[in-house]
Design a protein around this motif. Structure first.
Motif, PDB file in Angstrom:
ATOM      1  N   VAL A 247      36.873  41.092  45.129  1.00  7.13           N
ATOM      2  CA  VAL A 247      36.158  42.151  45.842  1.00  7.13           C
ATOM      3  C   VAL A 247      35.311  41.464  46.906  1.00  7.13           C
ATOM      4  O   VAL A 247      34.502  40.589  46.605  1.00  7.13           O
ATOM      5  CB  VAL A 247      35.278  42.982  44.888  1.00  7.13           C
ATOM      6  N   VAL A 248      35.537  41.855  48.160  1.00  9.25           N
ATOM      7  CA  VAL A 248      34.851  41.244  49.296  1.00  9.25           C
ATOM      8  C   VAL A 248      33.932  42.285  49.910  1.00  9.25           C
ATOM      9  O   VAL A 248      34.357  43.408  50.184  1.00  9.25           O
ATOM     10  CB  VAL A 248      35.874  40.753  50.353  1.00  9.25           C
ATOM     11  N   ILE A 249      32.675  41.916  50.105  1.00  5.86           N
ATOM     12  CA  ILE A 249      31.706  42.800  50.750  1.00  5.86           C
ATOM     13  C   ILE A 249      31.333  42.154  52.078  1.00  5.86           C
ATOM     14  O   ILE A 249      30.726  41.080  52.107  1.00  5.86           O
ATOM     15  CB  ILE A 249      30.466  43.024  49.861  1.00  5.86           C
ATOM     16  N   LEU A 250      31.735  42.807  53.159  1.00  8.08           N
ATOM     17  CA  LEU A 250      31.491  42.280  54.496  1.00  8.08           C
ATOM     18  C   LEU A 250      30.402  43.092  55.186  1.00  8.08           C
ATOM     19  O   LEU A 250      30.486  44.324  55.216  1.00  8.08           O
ATOM     20  CB  LEU A 250      32.773  42.356  55.331  1.00  8.08           C
ATOM     21  N   PRO A 251      29.399  42.430  55.754  1.00  8.68           N
ATOM     22  CA  PRO A 251      28.399  43.171  56.530  1.00  8.68           C
ATOM     23  C   PRO A 251      29.081  43.899  57.687  1.00  8.68           C
ATOM     24  O   PRO A 251      29.989  43.354  58.325  1.00  8.68           O
ATOM     25  CB  PRO A 251      27.464  42.081  57.044  1.00  8.68           C
ATOM     26  N   ASN A 252      28.661  45.121  57.948  1.00  7.28           N
ATOM     27  CA  ASN A 252      29.309  45.927  58.979  1.00  7.28           C
ATOM     28  C   ASN A 252      29.259  45.294  60.366  1.00  7.28           C
ATOM     29  O   ASN A 252      30.169  45.480  61.167  1.00  7.28           O
ATOM     30  CB  ASN A 252      28.709  47.331  59.015  1.00  7.28           C
TER      31      ASN A 252
ATOM     32  N   ALA B 150      27.415  47.770  54.655  1.00 12.76           N
ATOM     33  CA  ALA B 150      28.543  46.872  54.422  1.00 12.76           C
ATOM     34  C   ALA B 150      29.822  47.651  54.125  1.00 12.76           C
ATOM     35  O   ALA B 150      29.786  48.832  53.771  1.00 12.76           O
ATOM     36  CB  ALA B 150      28.220  45.938  53.248  1.00 12.76           C
ATOM     37  N   THR B 151      30.940  46.950  54.271  1.00  6.80           N
ATOM     38  CA  THR B 151      32.248  47.485  53.910  1.00  6.80           C
ATOM     39  C   THR B 151      32.763  46.676  52.735  1.00  6.80           C
ATOM     40  O   THR B 151      32.736  45.444  52.762  1.00  6.80           O
ATOM     41  CB  THR B 151      33.222  47.381  55.102  1.00  6.80           C
ATOM     42  N   GLU B 152      33.203  47.385  51.696  1.00  7.95           N
ATOM     43  CA  GLU B 152      33.693  46.727  50.487  1.00  7.95           C
ATOM     44  C   GLU B 152      35.207  46.884  50.423  1.00  7.95           C
ATOM     45  O   GLU B 152      35.739  47.966  50.644  1.00  7.95           O
ATOM     46  CB  GLU B 152      33.047  47.370  49.261  1.00  7.95           C
ATOM     47  N   MET B 153      35.889  45.772  50.140  1.00 11.40           N
ATOM     48  CA  MET B 153      37.343  45.826  50.039  1.00 11.40           C
ATOM     49  C   MET B 153      37.835  44.938  48.909  1.00 11.40           C
ATOM     50  O   MET B 153      37.167  43.989  48.523  1.00 11.40           O
ATOM     51  CB  MET B 153      38.000  45.443  51.373  1.00 11.40           C
ATOM     52  N   ARG B 154      38.994  45.308  48.348  1.00 13.54           N
ATOM     53  CA  ARG B 154      39.633  44.489  47.322  1.00 13.54           C
ATOM     54  C   ARG B 154      40.716  43.685  48.023  1.00 13.54           C
ATOM     55  O   ARG B 154      41.673  44.246  48.554  1.00 13.54           O
ATOM     56  CB  ARG B 154      40.248  45.333  46.209  1.00 13.54           C
ATOM     57  N   ALA B 155      40.554  42.363  48.021  1.00  9.71           N
ATOM     58  CA  ALA B 155      41.506  41.473  48.676  1.00  9.71           C
ATOM     59  C   ALA B 155      42.827  41.475  47.919  1.00  9.71           C
ATOM     60  O   ALA B 155      42.892  41.897  46.753  1.00  9.71           O
ATOM     61  CB  ALA B 155      40.938  40.061  48.762  1.00  9.71           C
ATOM     62  N   ALA B 156      43.867  41.012  48.576  1.00 13.35           N
ATOM     63  CA  ALA B 156      45.208  41.008  47.988  1.00 13.35           C
ATOM     64  C   ALA B 156      45.264  40.204  46.689  1.00 13.35           C
ATOM     65  O   ALA B 156      46.078  40.491  45.814  1.00 13.35           O
ATOM     66  CB  ALA B 156      46.209  40.458  48.993  1.00 13.35           C
TER      67      ALA B 156
END
Length: 187
Positions: free
Chosen positions: A65-70, A55-61
């Motif tokens: 914290v959003v974890i999206l499956p690759n 997965a890719t983890e990102m901090r939304a604006a």
């Protein structure tokens, strides 16, 4: 037969895991973004915190914290905001019918050129979009250098500059007018 069914079930259950793993490997090899860059994917805009094999983890604006499956990341368009040196800022304004279009264009152009990070190329575009019953609609697009200013602050500064300049020149920003009629009924 039992082993065949078990093998099929396990293979089917691992399908998503393997798809995400393969997508993670592709993301790590192609590198459409790096940790720390700001991206947009699948309706989320934010800063990449981690890129794992699954997965890719990102901090939304907005701080989530959003974890999206690759597999989802790879299957959707990826917008990499960090790799763009220039970004376009869009403004929409309504002006009074009494406003002289050429004067309004010049005032607007002068106001946006004072925004920190403003770049001359590509040239700003200022067009009148529509003539409604209560306003003359104007759209303006200009570009900024994102190393000097971000698009949100640039838009804010541009609108404040424009409003100040319009006030100084006596140009009105109209408000929609509604007429209300009342009829007295005899009883």
């Amino acid at each position: 037969a039992g082993l065949g069914i078990l093998g099929f079930t396990v293979g089917f259950a691992l399908q998503d895991i393997m798809k995400n793993f393969a997508s993670g490997v592709i993301l790590l090899l192609q590198q459409p973004f790096h940790v720390g860059e700001t991206i947009g994917v699948k309706g989320f805009d934010g800063t990449v915190l981690a890129i794992d094999l699954r997965a890719t983890e990102m901090r939304a604006a907005d701080g989530r914290v959003v974890i999206l499956p690759n597999a989802e990341v790879l299957a959707n368009p990826i917008i990499n905001y960090s790799r763009a040196n220039h970004r376009r800022v869009d403004l929409s304004l309504n002006l009074s019918h009494t406003t002289e279009p050429s004067a309004a264009r010049q005032i607007l152009l002068d106001a946006i050129q004072n925004v920190p990070g403003f770049v001359n190329e590509p040239e700003p575009v200022i067009v009148f979009n529509s003539l409604t019953d209560h306003a003359l609609e104007l759209n303006a697009n200009f570009w900024i250098d994102v190393t000097k200013n971000d698009p949100l602050h640039a838009k804010d500064m541009a609108l404040v500059n424009v409003k100040t300049a319009f006030n100084e020149q006596g140009i009105e920003i109209p408000h929609p007018v509604q007429a209300v009629f009342s009829k007295q009924v005899d009883r």
